[in-house]
Write a protein that holds these residues in place. Structure first.
Motif, PDB file in Angstrom:
ATOM      1  N   THR A  23     -17.888  29.065  19.159  1.00 39.14           N
ATOM      2  CA  THR A  23     -19.335  29.665  19.011  1.00 39.14           C
ATOM      3  C   THR A  23     -20.142  28.821  17.762  1.00 39.14           C
ATOM      4  O   THR A  23     -21.234  29.252  17.577  1.00 39.14           O
ATOM      5  CB  THR A  23     -19.107  31.090  18.546  1.00 39.14           C
ATOM      6  N   VAL A  24     -19.641  27.959  17.236  1.00 45.88           N
ATOM      7  CA  VAL A  24     -20.166  26.939  16.072  1.00 45.88           C
ATOM      8  C   VAL A  24     -20.048  25.702  16.564  1.00 45.88           C
ATOM      9  O   VAL A  24     -19.151  24.928  16.651  1.00 45.88           O
ATOM     10  CB  VAL A  24     -19.602  27.293  14.643  1.00 45.88           C
ATOM     11  N   GLU A  26     -21.424  21.997  15.199  1.00 46.28           N
ATOM     12  CA  GLU A  26     -22.136  21.442  14.161  1.00 46.28           C
ATOM     13  C   GLU A  26     -22.694  20.152  14.644  1.00 46.28           C
ATOM     14  O   GLU A  26     -22.248  19.653  15.851  1.00 46.28           O
ATOM     15  CB  GLU A  26     -21.152  21.177  12.980  1.00 46.28           C
ATOM     16  N   ARG A  74     -30.827  24.748  12.952  1.00 44.34           N
ATOM     17  CA  ARG A  74     -30.000  25.715  13.700  1.00 44.34           C
ATOM     18  C   ARG A  74     -30.770  26.340  14.759  1.00 44.34           C
ATOM     19  O   ARG A  74     -31.553  27.258  14.594  1.00 44.34           O
ATOM     20  CB  ARG A  74     -29.457  26.720  12.663  1.00 44.34           C
ATOM     21  N   ASP A  75     -29.902  26.496  15.980  1.00 44.79           N
ATOM     22  CA  ASP A  75     -30.456  27.199  17.162  1.00 44.79           C
ATOM     23  C   ASP A  75     -29.446  28.533  17.104  1.00 44.79           C
ATOM     24  O   ASP A  75     -28.075  28.343  16.990  1.00 44.79           O
ATOM     25  CB  ASP A  75     -30.289  26.656  18.448  1.00 44.79           C
ATOM     26  N   TYR A  76     -30.160  29.664  17.506  1.00 47.09           N
ATOM     27  CA  TYR A  76     -29.205  30.966  17.491  1.00 47.09           C
ATOM     28  C   TYR A  76     -29.125  31.266  19.020  1.00 47.09           C
ATOM     29  O   TYR A  76     -30.229  31.521  19.630  1.00 47.09           O
ATOM     30  CB  TYR A  76     -29.933  32.169  16.515  1.00 47.09           C
ATOM     31  N   HIS A  77     -28.150  31.248  19.707  1.00 48.71           N
ATOM     32  CA  HIS A  77     -28.010  31.376  21.002  1.00 48.71           C
ATOM     33  C   HIS A  77     -27.328  32.825  21.403  1.00 48.71           C
ATOM     34  O   HIS A  77     -26.275  33.056  20.752  1.00 48.71           O
ATOM     35  CB  HIS A  77     -27.113  30.248  21.948  1.00 48.71           C
ATOM     36  N   THR A  78     -28.020  33.452  22.387  1.00 48.95           N
ATOM     37  CA  THR A  78     -27.170  34.559  22.894  1.00 48.95           C
ATOM     38  C   THR A  78     -26.990  34.587  24.281  1.00 48.95           C
ATOM     39  O   THR A  78     -27.810  34.269  25.191  1.00 48.95           O
ATOM     40  CB  THR A  78     -27.757  36.043  22.672  1.00 48.95           C
ATOM     41  N   SER A  95     -23.732  32.218  19.750  1.00 47.73           N
ATOM     42  CA  SER A  95     -23.254  30.832  19.148  1.00 47.73           C
ATOM     43  C   SER A  95     -24.348  30.354  18.342  1.00 47.73           C
ATOM     44  O   SER A  95     -25.624  30.771  18.402  1.00 47.73           O
ATOM     45  CB  SER A  95     -23.010  30.054  20.205  1.00 47.73           C
ATOM     46  N   GLN A  96     -23.909  29.489  17.279  1.00 49.25           N
ATOM     47  CA  GLN A  96     -24.807  28.813  16.563  1.00 49.25           C
ATOM     48  C   GLN A  96     -24.664  27.319  16.651  1.00 49.25           C
ATOM     49  O   GLN A  96     -23.549  26.861  16.582  1.00 49.25           O
ATOM     50  CB  GLN A  96     -24.353  29.305  15.029  1.00 49.25           C
ATOM     51  N   ARG A  97     -25.743  26.463  16.799  1.00 52.36           N
ATOM     52  CA  ARG A  97     -25.923  25.229  17.315  1.00 52.36           C
ATOM     53  C   ARG A  97     -26.624  24.587  16.323  1.00 52.36           C
ATOM     54  O   ARG A  97     -27.875  24.731  16.492  1.00 52.36           O
ATOM     55  CB  ARG A  97     -26.083  24.976  18.758  1.00 52.36           C
ATOM     56  N   TYR A  98     -25.995  23.604  15.681  1.00 54.61           N
ATOM     57  CA  TYR A  98     -26.904  22.789  14.685  1.00 54.61           C
ATOM     58  C   TYR A  98     -27.258  21.580  15.258  1.00 54.61           C
ATOM     59  O   TYR A  98     -26.629  21.032  16.267  1.00 54.61           O
ATOM     60  CB  TYR A  98     -26.099  22.403  13.597  1.00 54.61           C
TER      61      TYR A  98
END
Length: 252
Positions: A23-24, A26, A74-78, A95-98
């Protein structure tokens, strides 16, 4: 003899991950070897399970000059209705996508002969598959090969490949920044005595003093056999000079 191919990596968004897990996701602050090899593989139409052809690209030595440092975002995805690992239901995954915003890189690839680099250059002009910088939606903002010098016939015959070492290209290649206002601001700063340096990251032997490890040397990209090895890189600087700025391509 040593030959080099210079690439311009410019996009509103880029993502170059090494240790992304679950979920991360980087990103590093400059392009990875695995990412650049994947880019060339897409251009050449090499399938992910063609380990032999990918290994030929992976042996190229790589250096990066950061012509514009990106901004880490950072993108915050659901994602909803994701099946559980047990297969008994569904769940919501956050998830967090940088990624890097507004970054600009000069990537130089080096080999002891021109053939593979010329093949890569031709493929980048006419890619087999769409090109992207880490994610399918992160597409190039301009051609990867600089077309400001020479005519089209020269470009087709491989003029993008230069008979010079990687470090010389990093030092001498025109600045990739296109905004005239930035050109003028930096020229004024240099005239006032300010020293402006562009950060570099160059592949080097493991015993090199100050070398850093990067686990981004691709070995296999087969779906059930993704493997990477560790390579070493050395951080450095290249001075930004009026000559590099003047040889650039301002457009606005």
């Amino acid at each position: 003899m040593t030959f080099s191919l210079a690439l311009c990596l410019d996009a509103p968004m880029q993502s170059w991950g090494i240790q992304s897990r679950f979920t991360v996701r980087e990103t590093t602050t400059e392009p990875t070897k695995s990412g650049v090899v994947g880019l060339l593989g897409a251009a050449l139409g090499i399938h992910r399970d063609d380990t032999e052809r990918l290994s030929q690209l992976a042996r190229l030595r790589m250096g990066v000059r950061v012509d514009r440092e990106g901004i880490l975002e950072r993108d915050y995805h659901t994602a909803q209705n994701v099946p559980t690992t047990a297969g008994t239901g569904h769940r919501t995954v956050i998830s967090q996508r940088y990624y890097l915003a507004d970054a600009l890189f000069l990537v130089v690839l080096e080999d002891d002969g021109p053939t593979l680099l010329q093949q890569a250059a031709e493929a980048l002009r006419h890619p087999h598959w769409p090109l992207c910088f880490g994610r399918k939606s992160f597409v190039p903002a301009r051609p990867l090969l600089r077309t400001g010098e020479g005519d089209q016939d020269d470009l087709r015959t491989g003029a993008a490949v230069q008979e010079k070492p990687l470090q010389d290209v990093l030092t001498e290649h025109p600045w990739l920044e296109t905004r005239s206002s930035i050109h003028q601001r930096n020229l004024a700063a240099i005239d006032a005595g300010e020293v402006i340096a562009l950060r570099t990251m160059v592949e080097c032997p493991p015993a090199t003093p100050g070398a850093q490890s990067r686990r981004d040397q691709p070995i296999s990209w087969a779906r059930d056999d993704r493997r990477f090895a560790t390579r070493t890189v050395l951080s450095g600087q290249v001075p930004l000079t009026p000559a590099l700025i003047a040889a650039g391509e301002p457009c606005s």
